[in-house]
Design an enzyme around this catalytic site. Sequence first.
Site: not given
Ligand code: PGA
Length: 247
Positions: A9, A11, A95, A97, A164, A170, A209
Site C-alpha cells: 500500500n 499510500k 483503511h 486513514e 491493521e 506507521g 509496521s
Molecule cells: P505501515 O502501513 O506498514 O507503514 O505501518 C500499513 C498500512 O497502513 O497499510
Amino acid sequence: MRKPFIAANWKMNKTISETQEFIRKFIPEVKDSSDVTIAIAPPFTSLPAAAAMIKDTGIILAAQNLFYEEKGAYTGEISPLMLVDIGCTYVIIGHSERRQYFHETDDTVNKKIKAAKKAGLGVIFCMGESLEEREAGKTFEILQRETEKGLEGVDPESIVIAYEPIWAIGTGKTATTEQAQEAHAYIREKLRVSYGNKADELCIIYGGSITPDNVDSIMACRDVDGALVGGASLKFESFSRIVNFRR
Ligand code: PGA
C-alpha cells in the site's frame, strides 16, 4: 490451504517515474514467488503505468480507494468501473486513514465493498482498533462491529481481510505474534458465523509496521495469511524480502 497474499500500500507516495523504477527492479526479484499472491496499490495517477508493466507477471494491480456510485456528478471521485477499465483487479477499502481523515463510516465501507464486488473487483477490506480502544478492552467489540457491518450482505468471494491495529500503522510498533494470532482467530470465528466453512478459505492478512525483520515471525502465526505493507513497501529491496518471507 490458503495461498499467502502480500500487498503493498503505497499510500500518497511515488510519481509515475518512481513507480516505473520500482516495478522494473521488483519484477526480477519475485519471478520465483508463484506460491504467494502479490498485489501493488500505487496512487491513482500511477495505475496506468503500473498496469502496463505488470501485465503478464501475475502481480495484482490494486487501487487504494473508490467511490460507490458508477458515474455522475461526484467531483474528484473514481468509480469501480474506471478502476476495472484501467486494469485493477483489487481495491483497498476501509483503511483506517480513510476512516480517520475522510470520515468513512462502516456504512460507507459496506457500500464501497458492494460496489467493488458488483464491478468484479476483489477487495482488501481493512479493520482494526485504536490504541484507546485496545486499552479499554474493546478490541473484539470493534472487530466484531467492523466485520459485521462492513460485510453485511456481501458474499465472501475475493474478499481479503486486513487486520491493521491503528496503533501499529506507521509507528514502528508491531503487534506481537500473540496479539496478531488472537485477533485473526477472532475475525475468522466471526466470519464463520456468516460464511460457515468458507471462512477457512479466506485470507486474513496483517498490517502495521511490517518489515523484513518481523515478517517471518508474523507469517508463522496460524491464522495470519499475508501482509498489507505500507512504509516498507516503498523500497523494492525491503518489499522483495517481505514477499519472499521464510516460514
Ligand atoms: P505501515 O502501513 O506498514 O507503514 O505501518 C500499513 C498500512 O497502513 O497499510
